[in-house]
Design a protein around this motif. Structure first.
Motif, PDB file in Angstrom:
ATOM      1  N   LEU A 189      44.938  16.419 -15.647  1.00 15.32           N
ATOM      2  CA  LEU A 189      45.129  14.961 -15.529  1.00 15.32           C
ATOM      3  C   LEU A 189      45.058  14.299 -16.906  1.00 15.32           C
ATOM      4  O   LEU A 189      45.856  13.414 -17.223  1.00 15.32           O
ATOM      5  N   ALA A 190      44.111  14.768 -17.724  1.00 14.96           N
ATOM      6  CA  ALA A 190      43.968  14.182 -19.067  1.00 14.96           C
ATOM      7  C   ALA A 190      45.188  14.506 -19.923  1.00 14.96           C
ATOM      8  O   ALA A 190      45.723  13.638 -20.626  1.00 14.96           O
ATOM      9  N   ALA A 191      45.656  15.752 -19.842  1.00 15.39           N
ATOM     10  CA  ALA A 191      46.813  16.158 -20.661  1.00 15.39           C
ATOM     11  C   ALA A 191      48.055  15.359 -20.281  1.00 15.39           C
ATOM     12  O   ALA A 191      48.879  15.023 -21.139  1.00 15.39           O
ATOM     13  N   GLN A 192      48.177  15.027 -19.001  1.00 14.72           N
ATOM     14  CA  GLN A 192      49.346  14.262 -18.530  1.00 14.72           C
ATOM     15  C   GLN A 192      49.123  12.751 -18.670  1.00 14.72           C
ATOM     16  O   GLN A 192      49.997  11.965 -18.321  1.00 14.72           O
ATOM     17  N   ARG A 193      47.932  12.353 -19.098  1.00 13.05           N
ATOM     18  CA  ARG A 193      47.557  10.944 -19.267  1.00 13.05           C
ATOM     19  C   ARG A 193      47.734  10.166 -17.954  1.00 13.05           C
ATOM     20  O   ARG A 193      48.307   9.079 -17.905  1.00 13.05           O
ATOM     21  N   VAL A 194      47.216  10.777 -16.911  1.00 12.58           N
ATOM     22  CA  VAL A 194      47.253  10.176 -15.579  1.00 12.58           C
ATOM     23  C   VAL A 194      46.078   9.208 -15.446  1.00 12.58           C
ATOM     24  O   VAL A 194      44.964   9.521 -15.858  1.00 12.58           O
ATOM     25  N   GLU A 195      46.324   8.025 -14.900  1.00 15.40           N
ATOM     26  CA  GLU A 195      45.232   7.098 -14.593  1.00 15.40           C
ATOM     27  C   GLU A 195      44.506   7.600 -13.346  1.00 15.40           C
ATOM     28  O   GLU A 195      45.138   7.953 -12.348  1.00 15.40           O
ATOM     29  N   VAL A 196      43.185   7.648 -13.410  1.00 22.44           N
ATOM     30  CA  VAL A 196      42.399   8.114 -12.260  1.00 22.44           C
ATOM     31  C   VAL A 196      41.722   6.917 -11.596  1.00 22.44           C
ATOM     32  O   VAL A 196      41.025   6.144 -12.255  1.00 22.44           O
ATOM     33  N   ILE A 197      41.972   6.763 -10.297  1.00 28.55           N
ATOM     34  CA  ILE A 197      41.272   5.742  -9.504  1.00 28.55           C
ATOM     35  C   ILE A 197      40.456   6.498  -8.466  1.00 28.55           C
ATOM     36  O   ILE A 197      41.007   7.245  -7.650  1.00 28.55           O
ATOM     37  N   ALA A 198      39.135   6.335  -8.541  1.00 29.75           N
ATOM     38  CA  ALA A 198      38.232   7.202  -7.774  1.00 29.75           C
ATOM     39  C   ALA A 198      37.293   6.386  -6.900  1.00 29.75           C
ATOM     40  O   ALA A 198      36.703   5.405  -7.358  1.00 29.75           O
ATOM     41  N   SER A 199      37.145   6.826  -5.656  1.00 31.40           N
ATOM     42  CA  SER A 199      36.222   6.147  -4.746  1.00 31.40           C
ATOM     43  C   SER A 199      34.783   6.492  -5.086  1.00 31.40           C
ATOM     44  O   SER A 199      34.424   7.658  -5.210  1.00 31.40           O
ATOM     45  N   LEU A 200      33.959   5.470  -5.220  1.00 29.97           N
ATOM     46  CA  LEU A 200      32.508   5.642  -5.316  1.00 29.97           C
ATOM     47  C   LEU A 200      31.917   4.392  -4.670  1.00 29.97           C
ATOM     48  O   LEU A 200      31.694   3.382  -5.345  1.00 29.97           O
ATOM     49  N   PRO A 201      31.693   4.448  -3.341  1.00 30.93           N
ATOM     50  CA  PRO A 201      31.384   3.213  -2.625  1.00 30.93           C
ATOM     51  C   PRO A 201      30.001   2.632  -2.904  1.00 30.93           C
ATOM     52  O   PRO A 201      29.675   1.575  -2.381  1.00 30.93           O
ATOM     53  N   CYS A 202      29.215   3.292  -3.722  1.00 30.33           N
ATOM     54  CA  CYS A 202      27.926   2.723  -4.126  1.00 30.33           C
ATOM     55  C   CYS A 202      27.436   3.500  -5.335  1.00 30.33           C
ATOM     56  O   CYS A 202      27.910   4.604  -5.605  1.00 30.33           O
ATOM     57  N   TYR A 203      26.473   2.935  -6.074  1.00 35.03           N
ATOM     58  CA  TYR A 203      25.861   3.701  -7.165  1.00 35.03           C
ATOM     59  C   TYR A 203      24.550   4.338  -6.694  1.00 35.03           C
ATOM     60  O   TYR A 203      23.810   4.902  -7.490  1.00 35.03           O
ATOM     61  N   LEU A 204      24.264   4.236  -5.390  1.00 36.16           N
ATOM     62  CA  LEU A 204      23.049   4.830  -4.828  1.00 36.16           C
ATOM     63  C   LEU A 204      23.426   6.054  -3.982  1.00 36.16           C
ATOM     64  O   LEU A 204      24.333   5.996  -3.151  1.00 36.16           O
ATOM     65  N   GLU A 205      22.708   7.140  -4.207  1.00 34.63           N
ATOM     66  CA  GLU A 205      23.033   8.428  -3.584  1.00 34.63           C
ATOM     67  C   GLU A 205      23.053   8.366  -2.052  1.00 34.63           C
ATOM     68  O   GLU A 205      24.001   8.841  -1.415  1.00 34.63           O
ATOM     69  N   ASP A 206      22.022   7.756  -1.464  1.00 36.83           N
ATOM     70  CA  ASP A 206      21.927   7.741   0.008  1.00 36.83           C
ATOM     71  C   ASP A 206      23.132   7.068   0.638  1.00 36.83           C
ATOM     72  O   ASP A 206      23.680   7.536   1.639  1.00 36.83           O
ATOM     73  N   ASN A 207      23.530   5.931   0.050  1.00 31.80           N
ATOM     74  CA  ASN A 207      24.650   5.173   0.633  1.00 31.80           C
ATOM     75  C   ASN A 207      25.961   5.960   0.544  1.00 31.80           C
ATOM     76  O   ASN A 207      26.746   5.980   1.483  1.00 31.80           O
ATOM     77  N   VAL A 208      26.189   6.612  -0.586  1.00 31.04           N
ATOM     78  CA  VAL A 208      27.428   7.388  -0.756  1.00 31.04           C
ATOM     79  C   VAL A 208      27.432   8.571   0.206  1.00 31.04           C
ATOM     80  O   VAL A 208      28.415   8.830   0.897  1.00 31.04           O
ATOM     81  N   ASP A 209      26.313   9.284   0.295  1.00 32.23           N
ATOM     82  CA  ASP A 209      26.263  10.473   1.161  1.00 32.23           C
ATOM     83  C   ASP A 209      26.396  10.085   2.631  1.00 32.23           C
ATOM     84  O   ASP A 209      26.998  10.834   3.412  1.00 32.23           O
ATOM     85  N   ARG A 210      25.869   8.918   2.999  1.00 31.68           N
ATOM     86  CA  ARG A 210      25.987   8.487   4.399  1.00 31.68           C
ATOM     87  C   ARG A 210      27.454   8.205   4.747  1.00 31.68           C
ATOM     88  O   ARG A 210      27.926   8.520   5.826  1.00 31.68           O
ATOM     89  N   GLN A 211      28.183   7.618   3.813  1.00 31.88           N
ATOM     90  CA  GLN A 211      29.572   7.237   4.085  1.00 31.88           C
ATOM     91  C   GLN A 211      30.545   8.386   3.866  1.00 31.88           C
ATOM     92  O   GLN A 211      31.542   8.502   4.572  1.00 31.88           O
ATOM     93  N   ARG A 212      30.254   9.248   2.891  1.00 32.70           N
ATOM     94  CA  ARG A 212      31.261  10.230   2.468  1.00 32.70           C
ATOM     95  C   ARG A 212      30.853  11.682   2.696  1.00 32.70           C
ATOM     96  O   ARG A 212      31.657  12.581   2.514  1.00 32.70           O
ATOM     97  N   GLY A 213      29.585  11.898   3.092  1.00 29.80           N
ATOM     98  CA  GLY A 213      29.147  13.259   3.384  1.00 29.80           C
ATOM     99  C   GLY A 213      28.045  13.707   2.439  1.00 29.80           C
ATOM    100  O   GLY A 213      27.981  13.270   1.287  1.00 29.80           O
TER     101      GLY A 213
END
Ligand code: SF4
Ligand code: SF4
Length: 321
Positions: free
Chosen positions: A119-143
């Motif tokens: 991705l870096a070599a191709q200079r692709v823009e990365v848009i990434a889901s991170l629905p919270c900065y807290l571990e519990d909330n992310v794991d509850r929503q995403r696994g």
């Protein structure tokens, strides 16, 4: 899973039409290494729908013929499509800006160890889901374990220059609420993310996009199960802001499914509401090469209030400042 489309049909949503096409958003398949509870695609490891090479070639032919300068690749986990890298490489050779909607954990999966470097070599823009900065909330929503996997992937991307000033490698994060509420204001939440991720993990990113949850697929079904669907729809309708209409993403974006059929956006694709470009019920991208789509009506229903409620919501985050 409960069907949501029958509950969204009686639309009071205003009629809108297309502007000049700027972005081709391609859903290359519904297979994913995660099964998040809010997924509007109902994606997961057992899904088998994947865009074939000939459809990928149609996408490239469309880009060549249309002058569209942005290719937004989504899924599922788009990187699980065996033709993902060919699509990226050939689009970049055409001078097209490429966005990868990445779930981050795919960067740690066996067989994808060199994906971040690609991705870096191709200079692709990365848009990434991170629905919270807290571990519990992310794991509850995403696994379970998704937060720690996401942090490891973000560190990998940072090490390659993603999210760093002057590198030109853009890394944006996406927030969506845990429950049936509207997202908070984007700018202060971005500050909170930056502060927590920097101090806790040394992670840098460029922008945070806040998105409302769409009342469709897994999230819509969950609302129905909990008896919250109507209340959430009322919240979206009551929060509708007319000024957001001008900037909803379907004005300038066309969505393509894994079989090459076109939709006004990815949400309509998931609801099986095809774009209408003539009397036929569905249109293939191959039939639109060289056609001007400006002024064509957009297919809307009540889920569209998810794009215009409050500060608004699109693939590029909040619409209102
Ligand atoms: S939300 Fe994204 S990462 Fe989660 S299951 Fe859906 S496509 Fe996969
Ligand atoms: S849901 Fe799709 S069609 Fe409706 S307003 Fe949003 S982007 Fe446009």
């Amino acid at each position: 899973m409960h069907a949501t489309l029958p509950l969204l049909r009686s639309s009071g949503f205003p009629a809108i039409a297309r502007k000049r096409l700027e972005t081709l958003q391609v859903n290359v398949g519904y297979k994913c290494n995660q099964t998040c509870v809010h997924c509007h695609v109902n994606a997961g490891p057992t899904r088998t729908e994947l865009m074939a090479r000939e459809v990928v070639d149609t996408v490239l032919a469309f880009l060549r013929g249309s002058g569209v300068r942005t290719l937004d690749i989504t899924g599922g986990a788009p990187e699980l499509n065996p033709h993902f890298r060919v699509l990226v490489q050939e689009a970049r050779e055409l001078g097209v800006h490429v966005i990868d909607r990445c779930n981050l954990t795919i960067l740690n999966e066996p067989g994808h160890e060199d994906l971040a470097e690609f991705l870096a070599a191709q200079r692709v823009e990365v848009i990434a889901s991170l629905p919270c900065y807290l571990e519990d909330n992310v794991d509850r929503q995403r696994g379970k374990g998704v937060f720690s996997g996401s942090i490891a992937a973000l560190k990998k991307l940072n090490a390659l220059g993603y999210g760093m000033a002057d590198s030109g490698l853009v890394l944006s994060l996406v927030y969506n609420p845990q429950g049936p509420t509207l997202p908070p204001a984007q700018a202060p939440l971005e500050d909170a993310y930056r502060s927590h991720l920097r101090s806790g993990y040394g992670i840098e990113f460029n922008r945070l996009y806040t998105l409302a949850n769409m009342p469709i697929q897994r999230f819509g079904s969950m609302l129905i199960s909990k008896g919250q669907f109507n209340a959430y729809m009322n919240l979206l309708r009551d929060s509708h802001r007319e000024e957001n209409l001008d900037q909803v993403m379907c004005r300038t974006l066309l969505s393509v499914d894994w079989q090459g059929y076109v939709y006004d956006c990815d949400f309509n694709q998931m609801l099986e509401l095809p774009a209408r470009f003539g009397p036929q019920p569905r249109t293939k991208l191959a039939d639109l090469v060289g056609r001007n789509l400006e002024g064509r009506p957009i297919v809307v229903a009540d889920h569209c209030f998810g794009c215009t409620a409050g500060q608004g919501s699109s693939c590029g985050g909040a619409l209102a400042s």
